[in-house]
Scaffold this active site. Structure first.
Site, PDB file in Angstrom:
ATOM      1  N   TYR A 126     -19.348  -4.618   6.909  1.00 30.12           N
ATOM      2  CA  TYR A 126     -18.454  -4.670   7.775  1.00 30.12           C
ATOM      3  C   TYR A 126     -17.372  -5.690   7.071  1.00 30.12           C
ATOM      4  O   TYR A 126     -16.123  -5.634   7.006  1.00 30.12           O
ATOM      5  CB  TYR A 126     -18.530  -4.884   9.290  1.00 30.12           C
ATOM      6  CG  TYR A 126     -17.433  -5.520  10.151  1.00 30.12           C
ATOM      7  CD1 TYR A 126     -16.170  -4.518  10.288  1.00 30.12           C
ATOM      8  CD2 TYR A 126     -17.577  -6.608  10.538  1.00 30.12           C
ATOM      9  CE1 TYR A 126     -15.318  -4.895  11.000  1.00 30.12           C
ATOM     10  CE2 TYR A 126     -16.194  -7.011  11.476  1.00 30.12           C
ATOM     11  CZ  TYR A 126     -15.223  -6.119  11.531  1.00 30.12           C
ATOM     12  OH  TYR A 126     -14.058  -6.656  12.440  1.00 30.12           O
ATOM     13  N   SER A 180      -7.173 -12.140  16.309  1.00 29.98           N
ATOM     14  CA  SER A 180      -6.898 -10.711  16.305  1.00 29.98           C
ATOM     15  C   SER A 180      -6.881 -10.058  17.945  1.00 29.98           C
ATOM     16  O   SER A 180      -7.477 -10.431  18.772  1.00 29.98           O
ATOM     17  CB  SER A 180      -8.105 -10.044  15.698  1.00 29.98           C
ATOM     18  OG  SER A 180      -8.257  -8.627  15.686  1.00 29.98           O
ATOM     19  N   GLN A 220      -2.239 -11.752  17.057  1.00 27.54           N
ATOM     20  CA  GLN A 220      -2.072 -10.670  16.127  1.00 27.54           C
ATOM     21  C   GLN A 220      -2.255  -9.560  16.864  1.00 27.54           C
ATOM     22  O   GLN A 220      -3.373  -9.194  17.532  1.00 27.54           O
ATOM     23  CB  GLN A 220      -3.245 -10.607  15.098  1.00 27.54           C
ATOM     24  CG  GLN A 220      -2.927  -9.467  14.120  1.00 27.54           C
ATOM     25  CD  GLN A 220      -3.829  -8.595  14.673  1.00 27.54           C
ATOM     26  OE1 GLN A 220      -5.102  -8.709  15.001  1.00 27.54           O
ATOM     27  NE2 GLN A 220      -3.333  -7.043  14.453  1.00 27.54           N
ATOM     28  N   TYR A 256      -1.629  -5.359  16.955  1.00 24.50           N
ATOM     29  CA  TYR A 256      -1.703  -3.985  16.226  1.00 24.50           C
ATOM     30  C   TYR A 256      -0.576  -3.261  16.604  1.00 24.50           C
ATOM     31  O   TYR A 256      -0.509  -2.936  17.746  1.00 24.50           O
ATOM     32  CB  TYR A 256      -2.951  -3.500  16.159  1.00 24.50           C
ATOM     33  CG  TYR A 256      -4.004  -3.744  15.330  1.00 24.50           C
ATOM     34  CD1 TYR A 256      -3.743  -3.527  13.656  1.00 24.50           C
ATOM     35  CD2 TYR A 256      -5.140  -4.270  15.639  1.00 24.50           C
ATOM     36  CE1 TYR A 256      -4.589  -3.947  12.878  1.00 24.50           C
ATOM     37  CE2 TYR A 256      -6.047  -4.380  14.628  1.00 24.50           C
ATOM     38  CZ  TYR A 256      -5.855  -4.606  13.126  1.00 24.50           C
ATOM     39  OH  TYR A 256      -6.651  -4.972  12.380  1.00 24.50           O
ATOM     40  N   THR A 288       0.777  -6.750  12.933  1.00 24.45           N
ATOM     41  CA  THR A 288       0.135  -5.967  11.639  1.00 24.45           C
ATOM     42  C   THR A 288       0.353  -4.635  11.858  1.00 24.45           C
ATOM     43  O   THR A 288       0.351  -3.681  12.455  1.00 24.45           O
ATOM     44  CB  THR A 288      -1.348  -6.062  11.946  1.00 24.45           C
ATOM     45  OG1 THR A 288      -1.874  -7.709  11.988  1.00 24.45           O
ATOM     46  CG2 THR A 288      -2.239  -5.336  10.728  1.00 24.45           C
ATOM     47  N   ARG A 304     -13.601   3.262   5.359  1.00 26.47           N
ATOM     48  CA  ARG A 304     -14.300   2.178   4.540  1.00 26.47           C
ATOM     49  C   ARG A 304     -15.792   2.577   4.525  1.00 26.47           C
ATOM     50  O   ARG A 304     -16.608   2.408   5.692  1.00 26.47           O
ATOM     51  CB  ARG A 304     -14.211   0.535   5.197  1.00 26.47           C
ATOM     52  CG  ARG A 304     -12.917   0.368   5.315  1.00 26.47           C
ATOM     53  CD  ARG A 304     -12.637  -0.729   6.355  1.00 26.47           C
ATOM     54  NE  ARG A 304     -11.242  -0.882   6.614  1.00 26.47           N
ATOM     55  CZ  ARG A 304     -10.621  -1.461   7.560  1.00 26.47           C
ATOM     56  NH1 ARG A 304     -11.475  -1.897   8.595  1.00 26.47           N
ATOM     57  NH2 ARG A 304      -9.366  -1.486   7.785  1.00 26.47           N
ATOM     58  N   HIS A 328      -4.258  -6.209   3.437  1.00 25.90           N
ATOM     59  CA  HIS A 328      -5.432  -6.265   4.687  1.00 25.90           C
ATOM     60  C   HIS A 328      -6.696  -6.612   3.853  1.00 25.90           C
ATOM     61  O   HIS A 328      -7.778  -5.997   4.013  1.00 25.90           O
ATOM     62  CB  HIS A 328      -5.406  -4.966   5.228  1.00 25.90           C
ATOM     63  CG  HIS A 328      -5.851  -5.102   6.635  1.00 25.90           C
ATOM     64  ND1 HIS A 328      -4.978  -4.814   7.904  1.00 25.90           N
ATOM     65  CD2 HIS A 328      -7.084  -5.035   7.438  1.00 25.90           C
ATOM     66  CE1 HIS A 328      -5.445  -5.080   8.859  1.00 25.90           C
ATOM     67  NE2 HIS A 328      -6.800  -5.274   8.748  1.00 25.90           N
ATOM     68  N   ARG A 373      -8.556  -3.445   2.556  1.00 26.31           N
ATOM     69  CA  ARG A 373      -9.279  -2.536   3.432  1.00 26.31           C
ATOM     70  C   ARG A 373      -8.551  -1.240   3.886  1.00 26.31           C
ATOM     71  O   ARG A 373      -8.981  -0.406   4.629  1.00 26.31           O
ATOM     72  CB  ARG A 373      -9.601  -3.719   4.786  1.00 26.31           C
ATOM     73  CG  ARG A 373     -10.546  -4.628   4.331  1.00 26.31           C
ATOM     74  CD  ARG A 373     -10.676  -5.646   5.481  1.00 26.31           C
ATOM     75  NE  ARG A 373     -11.485  -5.075   6.543  1.00 26.31           N
ATOM     76  CZ  ARG A 373     -12.726  -5.381   6.766  1.00 26.31           C
ATOM     77  NH1 ARG A 373     -13.515  -5.916   5.684  1.00 26.31           N
ATOM     78  NH2 ARG A 373     -13.466  -5.153   7.661  1.00 26.31           N
TER      79      ARG A 373
HETATM   80  C1  LIG Z   1     -14.148  -8.446   9.006  1.00 24.14           C
HETATM   81  C2  LIG Z   1     -12.630  -8.385   9.023  1.00 24.14           C
HETATM   82  C3  LIG Z   1     -11.971  -7.892  10.203  1.00 24.14           C
HETATM   83  C4  LIG Z   1     -10.418  -8.022  10.068  1.00 24.14           C
HETATM   84  N1  LIG Z   1      -9.583  -7.716  11.163  1.00 24.14           N
HETATM   85  C5  LIG Z   1      -8.331  -8.001  11.078  1.00 24.14           C
HETATM   86  C6  LIG Z   1      -7.735  -7.729  12.299  1.00 24.14           C
HETATM   87  O1  LIG Z   1      -8.096  -7.412  13.463  1.00 24.14           O
HETATM   88  N2  LIG Z   1      -6.189  -7.682  12.319  1.00 24.14           N
HETATM   89  C7  LIG Z   1      -5.629  -7.887  11.128  1.00 24.14           C
HETATM   90  O2  LIG Z   1      -4.221  -7.975  11.216  1.00 24.14           O
HETATM   91  N3  LIG Z   1      -6.178  -8.232  10.152  1.00 24.14           N
HETATM   92  C8  LIG Z   1      -7.590  -8.177   9.902  1.00 24.14           C
HETATM   93  N4  LIG Z   1      -8.326  -8.018   8.789  1.00 24.14           N
HETATM   94  C9  LIG Z   1      -7.458  -8.790   7.513  1.00 24.14           C
HETATM   95  C10 LIG Z   1      -7.392 -10.128   7.243  1.00 24.14           C
HETATM   96  O3  LIG Z   1      -6.438 -10.457   8.196  1.00 24.14           O
HETATM   97  C11 LIG Z   1      -6.792 -10.488   6.007  1.00 24.14           C
HETATM   98  O4  LIG Z   1      -5.572  -9.558   5.755  1.00 24.14           O
HETATM   99  C12 LIG Z   1      -7.750 -10.244   4.984  1.00 24.14           C
HETATM  100  O5  LIG Z   1      -9.149 -10.550   5.371  1.00 24.14           O
HETATM  101  C13 LIG Z   1      -7.551 -11.169   3.576  1.00 24.14           C
HETATM  102  O6  LIG Z   1      -8.104 -10.669   2.689  1.00 24.14           O
HETATM  103  P1  LIG Z   1      -9.392 -11.639   2.220  1.00 24.14           P
HETATM  104  O7  LIG Z   1     -10.654 -11.462   3.153  1.00 24.14           O
HETATM  105  O8  LIG Z   1      -9.650 -11.276   0.862  1.00 24.14           O
HETATM  106  O9  LIG Z   1      -9.090 -13.114   2.257  1.00 24.14           O
HETATM  107  C14 LIG Z   1      -9.727  -8.191   8.778  1.00 24.14           C
HETATM  108  C15 LIG Z   1     -10.400  -8.707   7.744  1.00 24.14           C
HETATM  109  C16 LIG Z   1     -11.629  -8.700   7.726  1.00 24.14           C
HETATM  110  C17 LIG Z   1     -12.565  -8.918   6.550  1.00 24.14           C
END
Ligand SMILES: Cc1cc2nc3c(=O)[nH]c(=O)nc-3n(C[C@H](O)[C@H](O)[C@H](O)COP(=O)(O)O)c2cc1C
Length: 376
Positions: free
Chosen positions: A28, A110, A131, A133, A159, A168, A270, A273
């Site tokens: 995850y 988040s 943050q 959505y 976001t 994913r 993101h 992702r």
């Molecule tokens: C496990 C996980 C959960 C995430 N959940 C959110 C989220 O709830 N809201 C959001 O804007 N970005 C979310 N992101 C994206 C992160 O804010 C960020 O854009 C990203 O992790 C940055 O890349 P890096 O992991 O390579 O540093 C999530 C990323 C991960 C790894």
């Protein structure tokens, strides 16, 4: 002790976390959209940027503090918002909030955080950004915006890169859902990782703490595809604090957001992702900086793994930088100790990189530090 659990690099944190976390939780956090090629490509693109060493500049006193929305961040990087951080460790949210308070850096909270937004800003002593959505459904956004305002948040991060949740495969293969269901597959996975399962069992499984009760449920995989510029305008009108729009990769979108009156843009994929075929966000950062001009606040996240990467993001045009996965992995690897080791190593690497470049102040880094003149 069979193996050293000290975190000397963000890759160490990932490696140790991989051993400790259930396969479902590791996938995850670590997973990305599609084949994961886009996520890897961005990290390779960052790695490929070369910095030009300079010598004999008298660089014994150096500063890596950065101005951020009228304050001084004591470290040049913050915590990007992540859903369900307490899956890494039951204390993850608390540790991240305290880290933010200690260093005057923002922790992103988040929408689907595992600790309530009210509790997070209290623990972070005000250093928390909420943050949201952005969906087409105004009612669900309004309730959270009202709560963020009442709790004292100054910064709202919208976001916008999740019109639909990216596919994913590494999550899907484990049947990962939020809140997660424990079927036979998950039971075996958790039983094989008692070091993770027992503390989680004692503290109760993490939940999406901003929801439940009178606040209803949240469908993480629900569509937000109805969101449009009119919704953004309405939120800009409603939110009197600072508004950051996260998840932008296109210079035309950035220009339109600038005219819509947002206070900053967070260039991000993101963490790879969402769209496997997206351009490397570190290159998008450069293009967006050129489009919006030198003064407009730009933040950056995605793929930052070292102090050298941090310096490169500033060189490509960022005013502040965020990391996601490395924080979760450091906490999964070593709790408070792992987090402190990660923060220290990133700060030291950033400062040492400055010394190598013959610079004293991270705030003076420009595109000129890049070795390849074509990159400047
Ligand atoms: C496990 C996980 C959960 C995430 N959940 C959110 C989220 O709830 N809201 C959001 O804007 N970005 C979310 N992101 C994206 C992160 O804010 C960020 O854009 C990203 O992790 C940055 O890349 P890096 O992991 O390579 O540093 C999530 C990323 C991960 C790894």
């Amino acid at each position: 002790m069979f193996f050293d659990t000290t975190v000397h690099s963000s890759e160490d944190a990932r490696r140790i976390a991989r051993r400790r976390l259930p396969w479902m939780v590791f996938d995850y956090i670590d997973g990305a959209a599609g084949s994961g090629h886009g996520e890897r490509l961005n990290r390779e693109t960052l790695r490929a940027i070369r910095l030009q060493p300079r010598v004999l500049n008298g660089v014994e006193h150096r500063s890596i503090e950065m101005p951020l929305f009228g304050r001084t961040a004591r470290l040049p990087f913050g915590v990007s918002p992540m859903g369900m951080c307490n899956l890494a460790n039951p204390s993850a949210d608390t540790l991240l909030a305290k880290f933010a308070a200690q260093h005057d850096v923002p922790v992103g909270v988040s929408t689907v955080a595992s600790t309530s937004l009210e509790k997070m800003i209290e623990l972070a002593e005000g250093n928390a950004w909420f943050q949201l959505y952005l969906s087409g459904a105004r009612e669900s956004s309004d309730g959270l915006i009202n709560r963020a305002e009442a709790a004292g948040y100054d910064v709202l991060v919208l976001t916008v890169d999740v019109p639909e949740v990216g596919r994913r495969p590494r999550e899907l293969r484990h049947g990962f859902t939020m809140p997660f269901r424990i079927g036979p597959r998950q039971f075996v996975d958790f039983a094989c990782h008692p070091g993770w399962s027992l503390p989680q069992l004692l503290r109760g499984a993490p939940t999406m703490a901003n929801f439940g009760g009178a606040f209803g449920e949240f469908d993480r995989t629900g569509s937000r595809a109805a969101a449009n510029w009119a919704v953004l305008d309405a939120i800009r009108e409603r939110w009197k604090g600072r508004l950051v729009v996260k998840g932008v990769l296109d210079p035309q979108d950035a220009l339109r957001l600038k005219s819509a009156g947002v206070d900053a843009i967070q260039v991000s994929s993101h963490g790879g992702r969402q769209l496997d075929s997206a351009p490397a966000p570190i290159l998008a950062l450069r293009a967006i900086r050129t489009a919006v001009g030198p003064e407009f606040p730009l933040f950056y996240d995605s793929g930052i793994r070292s102090g050298e990467d941090i310096v490169k993001a500033y060189a490509m045009g960022a005013d502040f930088v965020f990391l996601g996965r490395p924080f979760s992995f450091a906490i999964a690897a070593g709790g408070a100790r792992g987090l402190a080791q990660l923060a220290t190593l990133l700060a030291e690497e950033t400062s040492i990189t400055l010394a190598q470049l013959g610079l004293r102040d991270l705030g003076t880094v420009t595109a000129d530090v890049m070795a390849d003149t074509a990159q400047r």
